[in-house]
Design an enzyme around this catalytic site. Structure first.
Site, PDB file in Angstrom:
ATOM      1  N   TYR A 126     -66.541  -8.476 -68.068  1.00 43.77           N
ATOM      2  CA  TYR A 126     -67.675  -7.983 -68.858  1.00 43.77           C
ATOM      3  C   TYR A 126     -68.164  -6.613 -68.372  1.00 43.77           C
ATOM      4  O   TYR A 126     -69.273  -6.201 -68.691  1.00 43.77           O
ATOM      5  CB  TYR A 126     -68.848  -8.971 -68.787  1.00 43.77           C
ATOM      6  CG  TYR A 126     -68.615 -10.274 -69.529  1.00 43.77           C
ATOM      7  CD1 TYR A 126     -67.367 -10.632 -70.012  1.00 43.77           C
ATOM      8  CD2 TYR A 126     -69.668 -11.151 -69.736  1.00 43.77           C
ATOM      9  CE1 TYR A 126     -67.161 -11.823 -70.664  1.00 43.77           C
ATOM     10  CE2 TYR A 126     -69.483 -12.359 -70.397  1.00 43.77           C
ATOM     11  CZ  TYR A 126     -68.222 -12.687 -70.859  1.00 43.77           C
ATOM     12  OH  TYR A 126     -68.029 -13.878 -71.512  1.00 43.77           O
ATOM     13  N   LYS A 175     -59.352 -17.835 -60.598  1.00 39.51           N
ATOM     14  CA  LYS A 175     -58.004 -17.982 -61.163  1.00 39.51           C
ATOM     15  C   LYS A 175     -57.065 -17.122 -60.324  1.00 39.51           C
ATOM     16  O   LYS A 175     -56.284 -16.315 -60.842  1.00 39.51           O
ATOM     17  CB  LYS A 175     -58.027 -17.557 -62.643  1.00 39.51           C
ATOM     18  CG  LYS A 175     -56.770 -17.867 -63.411  1.00 39.51           C
ATOM     19  CD  LYS A 175     -56.575 -19.318 -63.751  1.00 39.51           C
ATOM     20  CE  LYS A 175     -55.237 -19.555 -64.412  1.00 39.51           C
ATOM     21  NZ  LYS A 175     -54.937 -20.976 -64.655  1.00 39.51           N
ATOM     22  N   ASP A 208     -59.144 -23.914 -64.460  1.00 34.10           N
ATOM     23  CA  ASP A 208     -58.688 -24.948 -65.411  1.00 34.10           C
ATOM     24  C   ASP A 208     -58.925 -26.345 -64.838  1.00 34.10           C
ATOM     25  O   ASP A 208     -59.401 -27.250 -65.534  1.00 34.10           O
ATOM     26  CB  ASP A 208     -57.223 -24.751 -65.832  1.00 34.10           C
ATOM     27  CG  ASP A 208     -56.354 -24.117 -64.765  1.00 34.10           C
ATOM     28  OD1 ASP A 208     -56.903 -23.671 -63.750  1.00 34.10           O
ATOM     29  OD2 ASP A 208     -55.129 -24.077 -64.945  1.00 34.10           O
ATOM     30  N   ASP A 232     -69.981 -17.686 -67.695  1.00 30.68           N
ATOM     31  CA  ASP A 232     -70.490 -17.733 -69.063  1.00 30.68           C
ATOM     32  C   ASP A 232     -70.003 -19.026 -69.737  1.00 30.68           C
ATOM     33  O   ASP A 232     -70.784 -19.786 -70.334  1.00 30.68           O
ATOM     34  CB  ASP A 232     -69.954 -16.499 -69.812  1.00 30.68           C
ATOM     35  CG  ASP A 232     -70.600 -16.310 -71.166  1.00 30.68           C
ATOM     36  OD1 ASP A 232     -71.544 -17.056 -71.494  1.00 30.68           O
ATOM     37  OD2 ASP A 232     -70.166 -15.409 -71.908  1.00 30.68           O
TER      38      ASP A 232
END
Ligand code: NAI
Length: 338
Positions: A126, A175, A208, A232
């Site tokens: 972002y 990740k 995940d 988010d």
């Protein structure tokens, strides 16, 4: 001593839930003077800018802002004003607590679920570094920005938050298996800072796996620290676990100013109908009172919200009730006034 707070009513259901929240705070007799300023689509249509200078000046002066949701046009149009305000005032920590509230029935009602997501609020996907590649947007690129400095600041904030609120564990979500540079750095920093807080348990999970764990056994989490994009998404997931977006507050803590808001958006499907649940913004106002040192007023506000939900007679449609925003607020004011 009366303190000034900037107030942005916002778009969609914003004006309805802000009005309800202001009424609740008036009933509590908090020593706050509101300085009302504009932002969002409404401001754009009337004033020609979605973020007037006067709004930024007010926030800079008062250092605290209570804000209703702001609409962001999808795809084309102006960029998110929420993101712009957070960046302008370096509001680097987005704190989003999700806990089971009394009377609200979910699959986790008896689990003791009570977690807090600490989302990095200034960088990641972002950061706003993106561009289209011609001709005709044949491709597009967005850069994930991840500085060591911002990683350290957010991870340290999460550990300090855990320490001062008596929480036991920090889970870092990343990740790093795929995004080896950016998320690898975030994880490296997290592991390093965790060694300074031996009394607090530390773990890291790939996002995940985290998404699945949160759906199956969310009560195992305490403080979660993660990137802007993952925070988010996971905070909306967490909102769903406790009964929906109408309940989840958010604080944007910054070095220059802090902003308090609901996690949810403008809810265009119910805007103007008097059906919105103002609880999320009211609980955000509770976080604001805590931040301003009015801890007893915050406790009273949260206690009154719990009581109205526990009674279950004046709850809004998103929680299975029939009450309007007005009826819910009136019930809350009655409890506050005793
Ligand atoms: P949304 O959060 O506005 O709505 C999602 C669903 O939740 C809708 O069905 C809505 O009716 C329901 N909902 C949300 N808040 C509720 C409440 N207080 N009471 C009862 N039901 C509630 O998400 P959506 O539709 O994706 O976004 C709409 C607009 O809001 C977009 O322009 C988006 O950019 C903006 N937005 C602004 C945020 C902010 O100002 N911080 C945060 C999220 C979205």
């Amino acid at each position: 001593m009366t303190q000034k707070v900037s107030l942005i009513r916002g778009d969609g259901i914003g004006p309805e839930i802000v009005e309800a929240t202001v009424r609740a705070l008036e009933a509590l007799e908090v020593e706050i003077e509101w300085e009302e300023v504009r932002a969002g689509t409404g401001a754009f249509q009337e004033l020609g800018t979605p973020l007037p200078e006067e709004t930024l000046a007010s926030i800079a002066r008062n250092k605290v802002v209570l804000k209703g949701p702001l609409e962001t046009p999808v795809g084309t149009g102006f960029r998110s004003i929420n993101v712009a305000i957070r960046k302008h005032f370096d509001m680097y920590a987005n704190v989003r607590p999700s806990k089971i509230l009394p009377g609200v029935k979910t699959r986790f009602s008896d689990s003791g679920l009570d977690l807090v997501i600490v989302r990095e609020n200034t960088e990641g996907a972002y950061a706003g570094i993106e561009h289209a590649i011609p001709p005709n947007r044949a491709a597009a690129e967005t850069i994930i920005l991840c500085t060591r400095w911002a990683c350290e600041r957010i991870v340290r904030y999460a550990f300090e938050y855990a320490k001062t609120t008596g929480r036991q564990k920090v889970t870092l979500v990343h990740k790093a298996n795929i995004l080896k540079e950016t998320h690898g750095l975030f994880l490296e920093v997290g592991r390093s800072i965790s060694r300074e807080y031996e009394e607090i348990e530390f773990e890291d999970l790939i996002v995940d796996n985290m998404a699945m764990q949160m759906v199956i056994r969310p009560e195992r989490f305490d403080v979660i620290v993660t990137t802007n994009l993952f925070g988010d998404i996971l905070s909306d997931l967490a909102a769903g676990l406790i009964g929906g977006l109408g309940l989840t507050p958010g604080a944007n803590i910054g070095s220059e100013a802090s902003m308090f808001e609901a996690v949810h958006g403008t809810a265009p499907d119910i805007a103007g109908k008097g059906l919105a649940n103002p609880t999320a913004l009211m609980r955000a106002a509770g976080m604001m009172l805590d931040h301003m040192g009015m801890t007893e007023k915050a406790r009273q506000l949260n206690g009154a919200i719990d009581e109205v939900l526990r009674q279950g007679e004046a709850v809004t449609g998103d929680l299975g009730g029939k009450a309007t925003t007005e009826e819910y607020t009136a019930a809350l004011v009655e409890v506050i006034k005793g």
